[in-house]
Scaffold this motif. Structure first.
Motif, mmCIF file in Angstrom:
data_model
loop_
_atom_site.group_PDB
_atom_site.id
_atom_site.type_symbol
_atom_site.label_atom_id
_atom_site.label_comp_id
_atom_site.label_asym_id
_atom_site.label_seq_id
_atom_site.Cartn_x
_atom_site.Cartn_y
_atom_site.Cartn_z
ATOM 1 N N VAL A 203 -27.805 -8.934 -1.622
ATOM 2 C CA VAL A 203 -29.052 -9.078 -0.687
ATOM 3 C C VAL A 203 -28.774 -8.063 0.402
ATOM 4 O O VAL A 203 -29.841 -7.591 1.257
ATOM 5 C CB VAL A 203 -28.850 -10.254 -0.077
ATOM 6 N N GLY A 204 -27.715 -7.328 0.189
ATOM 7 C CA GLY A 204 -27.368 -6.153 1.110
ATOM 8 C C GLY A 204 -25.947 -5.229 0.787
ATOM 9 O O GLY A 204 -25.492 -5.684 -0.483
ATOM 10 N N ALA A 205 -25.519 -4.291 1.333
ATOM 11 C CA ALA A 205 -24.463 -3.557 0.939
ATOM 12 C C ALA A 205 -23.929 -2.847 2.307
ATOM 13 O O ALA A 205 -24.759 -2.696 3.305
ATOM 14 C CB ALA A 205 -24.745 -2.607 -0.002
ATOM 15 N N THR A 206 -22.729 -2.289 2.335
ATOM 16 C CA THR A 206 -22.087 -1.581 3.527
ATOM 17 C C THR A 206 -21.868 -0.208 2.627
ATOM 18 O O THR A 206 -21.184 -0.054 1.735
ATOM 19 C CB THR A 206 -21.082 -1.895 3.950
ATOM 20 N N VAL A 207 -22.199 0.705 3.403
ATOM 21 C CA VAL A 207 -21.624 2.125 3.041
ATOM 22 C C VAL A 207 -20.463 2.708 3.958
ATOM 23 O O VAL A 207 -20.775 2.882 5.138
ATOM 24 C CB VAL A 207 -22.786 3.385 2.746
ATOM 25 N N GLU A 219 -27.480 8.487 4.149
ATOM 26 C CA GLU A 219 -28.479 8.777 3.447
ATOM 27 C C GLU A 219 -28.357 7.771 2.174
ATOM 28 O O GLU A 219 -29.331 7.645 1.513
ATOM 29 C CB GLU A 219 -28.460 10.272 2.903
ATOM 30 N N ILE A 220 -27.337 7.480 1.734
ATOM 31 C CA ILE A 220 -27.286 6.589 0.602
ATOM 32 C C ILE A 220 -27.828 5.241 1.011
ATOM 33 O O ILE A 220 -28.373 4.740 0.216
ATOM 34 C CB ILE A 220 -25.678 6.543 0.107
ATOM 35 N N ALA A 221 -27.394 4.802 2.118
ATOM 36 C CA ALA A 221 -27.736 3.237 2.922
ATOM 37 C C ALA A 221 -29.373 3.498 2.818
ATOM 38 O O ALA A 221 -30.023 2.567 2.613
ATOM 39 C CB ALA A 221 -27.187 3.171 3.954
#
Length: 345
Positions: A203-207, A219-221
């Motif tokens: 449902v999400g992620a951290t960079v 930018e990736i996020a």
């Protein structure tokens, strides 16, 4: 093939075109940065352009050892109380050149008699009309909502100016090799891109990133968030450890951007804390030890100087963002509710 993938694959040619055509203009901008009355750099930008601006904070700050900071456009537009810009060179970065608030910052710089510069893909845009000097990005038309080649060419334009400020022949030679490195990176990323099926429940992620790749993390996020709708945030390792790491629960994806260079250790030292929380680690790196620790290695081509690594490090993130969106059956060229040009005041 989607427009997004087509434009992603066009990035090496677009960068080569920029380097071939805009060296002289970059030298003109560089002369402005070297002026005796310039004591700091103020950048106005939005969206992906702000992530390019984060790169500029590092390389332009190194070029002549002056502070590089972000403008607060609301002071110029909503509050109508712009700050004094004595000693500033003001740089507007906007891929479309259409953002009214970025334009307002440049207009105020000119009103106060300060040099106003612009990086934009449209040399006839409203932003360009406010600038004393414009460096066209030469990216060509970009149809997909998510910026790819305009972002990389924004980085390339900043790198051109950096090399020109010091008339640095080594830096210029390193930059000239980047279109070939970028081509190699695109082939590597598509050739090794995993299916990412194991992240279908995310449902999400951290960079996490630091140094010259701090903007790469953002930018990736942004790319993952706008293409797939996942809640993705970017942090430096230091900021993550100051509280936000508490939200990383078992199975939470963490993308670590850590090419070879001075900032690599700061990111890689975070891995034990992520392992202890049973996070799922995706590693964007050319360092074998880090790639081996990751559940999902996203390798980088070796031999790229760290100051130029953001031009290749973003590619695995672009491909990952595209793959995650396609898994969800989304249109990567037209993410729901988004437009190519966003006008903000």
């Amino acid at each position: 093939m989607s427009s997004l993938e087509t434009e992603l694959r066009e990035q090496p040619a677009a960068l080569a075109r920029l380097l071939e055509r805009q060296g002289e203009r970059a030298a003109e901008l560089a002369a402005t940065f070297r002026r005796d009355d310039v004591h700091y750099v103020l950048i106005a930008s939005r969206g992906s352009s702000s992530n390019a601006a984060r790169y500029a904070q590092y390389v332009l700050g190194r070029a002549n050892r002056v502070p590089v900071m972000f403008a607060t456009p609301s002071l110029y537009t909503i509050y109508e109380q712009p700050p004094r810009l004595d000693g500033a060179v003001v740089l507007g970065i906007s891929q479309s050149g259409a953002s009214p608030d970025v334009r307002a910052v440049l207009a105020e710089a000119r009103r106060q008699g300060r040099p106003a510069l612009a990086l934009t893909n449209d040399p006839d845009s409203p932003l360009a009309t406010e600038a004393d000097l414009v460096l066209p990005l030469e990216a060509g038309e970009e149809r997909a909502v998510a910026a790819t080649k305009t972002y990389v060419n924004s980085l390339g334009a900043i790198a051109l100016v950096f090399a020109a400020i010091g008339d640095d022949r080594v830096a210029q030679a390193e930059l000239a090799r980047m279109p070939a490195a970028l081509e190699e990176q695109i082939e590597l990323s598509f050739g090794t891109a995993p299916a990412l099926a194991e992240y279908s429940d995310a449902v999400g992620a951290t960079v996490v990133a630091r140094g010259v790749n701090y903007g790469t993390g953002f930018e990736i996020a942004l790319k993952i968030r706008e293409l797939s709708g996942l809640v993705v945030e970017a942090y430096s390792p230091a900021d993550l450890m100051h509280g936000p790491i508490a939200a990383i629960q078992p199975g939470w994806p963490v993308i670590a951007v850590a090419p070879t260079g001075p900032s690599h250790m700061s990111v890689s030292e975070l891995v034990p804390a992520l392992v202890s929380r049973r996070a799922r680690l995706l590693a964007v790196s050319d360092v074998p030890e880090l790639l081996e620790q990751a559940q999902t290695p996203l390798p980088l081509v070796p031999g790229v100087p760290e100051w130029l690594s953001p031009l290749v490090a973003v590619v695995p993130g672009q491909v990952t963002a595209m793959r995650l969106a396609q898994q969800r059956g989304l249109d990567v060229d037209s993410p729901p509710g988004l437009n190519k040009v966003t006008l903000t005041r």
